[in-house]
Structure formats: structure tokens, C-alpha cells
Design a protein around this motif. Structure first.
Motif, PDB file in Angstrom:
ATOM      1  N   GLY A  94       0.766  -1.246  -0.172  1.00 29.59           N
ATOM      2  CA  GLY A  94      -0.134  -0.015   0.117  1.00 29.59           C
ATOM      3  C   GLY A  94       0.875   1.204  -0.016  1.00 29.59           C
ATOM      4  O   GLY A  94       0.521   2.131  -0.764  1.00 29.59           O
ATOM      5  N   ALA A  95       1.811   1.296   0.883  1.00 28.28           N
ATOM      6  CA  ALA A  95       2.823   2.506   0.947  1.00 28.28           C
ATOM      7  C   ALA A  95       3.523   2.482  -0.286  1.00 28.28           C
ATOM      8  O   ALA A  95       3.807   3.437  -0.781  1.00 28.28           O
ATOM      9  CB  ALA A  95       3.827   2.336   1.819  1.00 28.28           C
ATOM     10  N   TYR A  96       3.928   1.344  -0.800  1.00 28.87           N
ATOM     11  CA  TYR A  96       4.914   1.559  -2.308  1.00 28.87           C
ATOM     12  C   TYR A  96       4.021   2.160  -3.273  1.00 28.87           C
ATOM     13  O   TYR A  96       4.514   2.760  -4.144  1.00 28.87           O
ATOM     14  CB  TYR A  96       5.153   0.015  -2.487  1.00 28.87           C
ATOM     15  CG  TYR A  96       5.937   0.066  -4.046  1.00 28.87           C
ATOM     16  CD1 TYR A  96       7.314   0.600  -4.007  1.00 28.87           C
ATOM     17  CD2 TYR A  96       5.305  -0.406  -4.892  1.00 28.87           C
ATOM     18  CE1 TYR A  96       7.725   0.513  -5.236  1.00 28.87           C
ATOM     19  CE2 TYR A  96       5.874  -0.600  -6.179  1.00 28.87           C
ATOM     20  CZ  TYR A  96       7.334  -0.130  -6.465  1.00 28.87           C
ATOM     21  OH  TYR A  96       7.739   0.051  -7.498  1.00 28.87           O
ATOM     22  N   MET A  97       2.738   1.726  -3.453  1.00 29.07           N
ATOM     23  CA  MET A  97       1.998   2.187  -4.459  1.00 29.07           C
ATOM     24  C   MET A  97       1.769   3.835  -4.493  1.00 29.07           C
ATOM     25  O   MET A  97       1.636   4.298  -5.386  1.00 29.07           O
ATOM     26  CB  MET A  97       0.335   1.614  -4.499  1.00 29.07           C
ATOM     27  CG  MET A  97       0.219   0.286  -5.413  1.00 29.07           C
ATOM     28  SD  MET A  97      -1.054  -0.339  -5.570  1.00 29.07           S
ATOM     29  CE  MET A  97      -1.414  -0.866  -3.695  1.00 29.07           C
ATOM     30  N   ILE A  98       1.601   4.471  -3.098  1.00 35.72           N
ATOM     31  CA  ILE A  98       1.624   5.805  -2.937  1.00 35.72           C
ATOM     32  C   ILE A  98       2.876   6.246  -3.413  1.00 35.72           C
ATOM     33  O   ILE A  98       2.962   7.338  -4.056  1.00 35.72           O
ATOM     34  CB  ILE A  98       1.559   6.015  -1.506  1.00 35.72           C
ATOM     35  CG1 ILE A  98      -0.123   5.751  -1.148  1.00 35.72           C
ATOM     36  CG2 ILE A  98       1.451   7.614  -1.208  1.00 35.72           C
ATOM     37  CD1 ILE A  98      -0.469   5.823   0.466  1.00 35.72           C
ATOM     38  N   LEU A  99       3.880   5.662  -3.133  1.00 40.22           N
ATOM     39  CA  LEU A  99       5.347   6.555  -3.354  1.00 40.22           C
ATOM     40  C   LEU A  99       5.443   6.510  -4.892  1.00 40.22           C
ATOM     41  O   LEU A  99       6.009   7.337  -5.372  1.00 40.22           O
ATOM     42  CB  LEU A  99       6.515   5.583  -2.759  1.00 40.22           C
ATOM     43  CG  LEU A  99       6.290   5.725  -1.130  1.00 40.22           C
ATOM     44  CD1 LEU A  99       7.100   4.696  -0.455  1.00 40.22           C
ATOM     45  CD2 LEU A  99       6.976   7.088  -0.766  1.00 40.22           C
ATOM     46  N   GLU A 100       4.999   5.248  -5.429  1.00 36.87           N
ATOM     47  CA  GLU A 100       5.130   5.225  -6.920  1.00 36.87           C
ATOM     48  C   GLU A 100       4.306   6.052  -7.793  1.00 36.87           C
ATOM     49  O   GLU A 100       4.650   6.716  -8.750  1.00 36.87           O
ATOM     50  CB  GLU A 100       4.781   3.613  -7.473  1.00 36.87           C
ATOM     51  CG  GLU A 100       5.350   3.426  -8.866  1.00 36.87           C
ATOM     52  CD  GLU A 100       4.083   3.632  -9.966  1.00 36.87           C
ATOM     53  OE1 GLU A 100       4.563   3.933 -11.180  1.00 36.87           O
ATOM     54  OE2 GLU A 100       2.837   3.968  -9.517  1.00 36.87           O
ATOM     55  N   HIS A 101       3.144   6.366  -7.027  1.00 32.66           N
ATOM     56  CA  HIS A 101       2.230   7.380  -7.873  1.00 32.66           C
ATOM     57  C   HIS A 101       2.825   8.693  -7.558  1.00 32.66           C
ATOM     58  O   HIS A 101       2.739   9.598  -8.488  1.00 32.66           O
ATOM     59  CB  HIS A 101       0.806   7.504  -7.173  1.00 32.66           C
ATOM     60  CG  HIS A 101      -0.128   6.376  -7.595  1.00 32.66           C
ATOM     61  ND1 HIS A 101       0.166   5.026  -7.753  1.00 32.66           N
ATOM     62  CD2 HIS A 101      -1.257   6.751  -8.579  1.00 32.66           C
ATOM     63  CE1 HIS A 101      -0.922   4.289  -8.266  1.00 32.66           C
ATOM     64  NE2 HIS A 101      -1.481   5.409  -8.701  1.00 32.66           N
ATOM     65  N   ILE A 102       3.412   9.234  -6.507  1.00 34.74           N
ATOM     66  CA  ILE A 102       3.971  10.455  -6.379  1.00 34.74           C
ATOM     67  C   ILE A 102       5.241  10.515  -7.399  1.00 34.74           C
ATOM     68  O   ILE A 102       5.129  11.652  -8.084  1.00 34.74           O
ATOM     69  CB  ILE A 102       4.708  10.456  -4.985  1.00 34.74           C
ATOM     70  CG1 ILE A 102       3.833  10.473  -3.789  1.00 34.74           C
ATOM     71  CG2 ILE A 102       5.747  11.790  -4.620  1.00 34.74           C
ATOM     72  CD1 ILE A 102       4.291  10.419  -2.328  1.00 34.74           C
ATOM     73  N   ALA A 103       6.118   9.662  -7.372  1.00 31.39           N
ATOM     74  CA  ALA A 103       7.199   9.709  -8.757  1.00 31.39           C
ATOM     75  C   ALA A 103       6.412   9.812 -10.105  1.00 31.39           C
ATOM     76  O   ALA A 103       6.982  10.618 -10.766  1.00 31.39           O
ATOM     77  CB  ALA A 103       8.022   8.330  -8.535  1.00 31.39           C
TER      78      ALA A 103
END
Length: 242
Positions: free
Chosen positions: A190-199
Motif C-alpha cells: 500500500g505504501a509502495y503504491m503511494i510512493l510510486e504514484h508520487i514519482a
């Protein structure tokens, strides 16, 4: 040749229902329909005003005695991952992310069902079938995409680990709904998807990532406060935090 009517959208109010975030509270929502050629423009404007989208409906809380639900958006250009977030990124460097048209398939649905059965078996979506899932993903008149995250196997995309339905707005990306493999908690998907969306938002030149509502006192929503700097929508407009 006739043009589409330019009448303002009509808003409606739901009946009270138990609040999913705070025990003992009731929630009401105001909503309108997102249909036709103006749907994307309306979705942009309403998201800026704190609405969320579900299929062809835009809604926001309208509770009489509670203002706990606060819209949150991350300032992508200024965001820098902290130590824990850097570890999440490194832990998932074997994932291949891809973005495509918002189309549902059986592989996504199997992951979706596994996620619901593990994490939300008593929630309002617990009885969703394949047709319901397809409606959630495909029933949209706005610019919506599906992001998929697969394990790299032999240099190629393999097992599907996570998905996120995402709207593309004029000033950012909006994460509508995400789900992931419940048997890989060590990955913090879940956290990884947020970080990937930010990038991804930053790469697209979009300044914001909309995360929906943060609710002070709700453990379900605590994670949203960890992505700083961000803006929260209040009576005076969007206010910077962090």
C-alpha cells in the motif's frame, strides 16, 4: 447539431448511516453524477473541493455534527521519502509497474477478492462479484487508468501483486481504490503504491497526489499523515502541513 446542456450539476443528500471510521458516529454524504462530456471537467473541480469519485458518482461527507473527514493531497514536487519509505522502495525494486486503460479482468478480480477476504471481510464491498468489480473499474466518464504492479520473474512481468484505479486530473493524480496481495505484508505494498504514484505524478508534471480523506483518531487513516509536505482542505481552503 445539439449541444450538451450547461445546467449546473444537481446535488443530493444520502440518509444517515453508521460511520465506517469513528465508532458511534453517523455519516451522510452529498453526491452528484459524473456523466457526459463535461464529466472530466466536473471531476477536476469537485476533487479540488474535497469530493471523491466512485464510478459515475462524486461524493463528499456532509455530516451535521462532525467535520473529521479532511481531504488530503501530497505536494509531489517537494516530497522526499524518509528512511522508512526509502526502505519500502528498495524492498520492492523487483516490481514492474505499468499503467493501462481501466479494464477489468479475471486476474485482477482474483487479487481483489483475496484482498477483500483478508482485510475487509465484513465491509460494504465484501459481497462484490466479478460484474461489480468490472463496474467499479470501467463505469467511468472521466480519464481513469489502472496501474498494475507485477513481480519481475526472469526479467519479465510475472505474478500480479497490486493494482490501483487512478484518475488523471488537471493538477494531479487521484488514487480512487487500491488493493494488493495480502500474503506479502513485508513489502508494504500500500505504501509502495503511494510512493510510486508520487514519482509518476512528478514525472507527468502534475503537482498533487490526492489520497482521499484523512480522519484524525482513525487507525485506518493514520498512514496518510506520513506523506509530507501535504495540504489539507479546511474552511480557509487548502492549508499546508509539514
Amino acid at each position: 447539431m445539439t449541444s450538451e446542456p450547461r445546467d449546473p450539476p444537481q446535488f443530493y443528500l444520502t440518509s444517515p448511516a453508521p460511520c465506517p471510521y469513528l465508532p458511534g458516529k453517523e455519516e451522510r454524504k452529498v453526491f452528484t453524477h459524473l456523466v457526459g462530456r463535461r464529466a472530466s471537467h466536473l471531476n477536476d473541480a469537485l476533487t479540488h473541493s474535497g469530493f471523491r469519485r466512485s464510478q459515475t458518482i462524486a461524493y463528499r461527507p456532509a455530516c451535521e455534527n462532525c467535520k473529521a473527514c479532511v481531504s488530503v493531497r501530497i505536494l509531489c514536487d517537494e516530497f522526499a521519502p524518509g528512511r522508512t519509505q526509502k526502505r519500502v522502495i528498495a524492498r520492492n525494486d523487483d516490481i514492474i509497474a505499468a499503467v493501462g486503460a481501466s479494464r477489468a479482468d479475471a486476474e485482477q478480480f482474483a487479487l481483489f477478492r483475496s484482498y477483500l477476504d483478508s482485510r475487509h471481510s465484513d465491509g460494504g464491498m465484501a459481497d462484490m462479484a466479478m460484474l461489480d468489480y468490472a463496474m467499479m473499474v470501467e463505469d467511468s466518464h472521466v480519464d481513469s487508468r489502472i496501474a498494475t504492479y507485477r513481480l519481475r520473474e526472469g526479467g519479465k512481468p510475472g505474478r500480479l501483486l497490486a493494482c490501483c484505479l487512478t484518475d488523471v486530473l488537471d493538477d494531479g493524480l487521484s488514487m480512487v481504490y487500491s488493493f494488493y496481495a495480502p500474503d506479502a505484508p513485508q513489502r508494504s505494498l500500500g505504501a509502495y503504491m503511494i510512493l510510486e504514484h508520487i514519482a509518476r505524478a512528478r514525472a507527468l508534471g502534475l503537482p498533487h497526489l490526492y489520497l482521499g480523506y484523512w480522519v484524525a483518531g482513525s487507525k485506518k487513516m493514520d498512514y496518510k499523515a506520513h506523506y509530507l509536505p501535504q495540504e489539507r482542505l479546511g474552511r480557509e481552503g487548502w492549508m499546508r502541513v509539514g
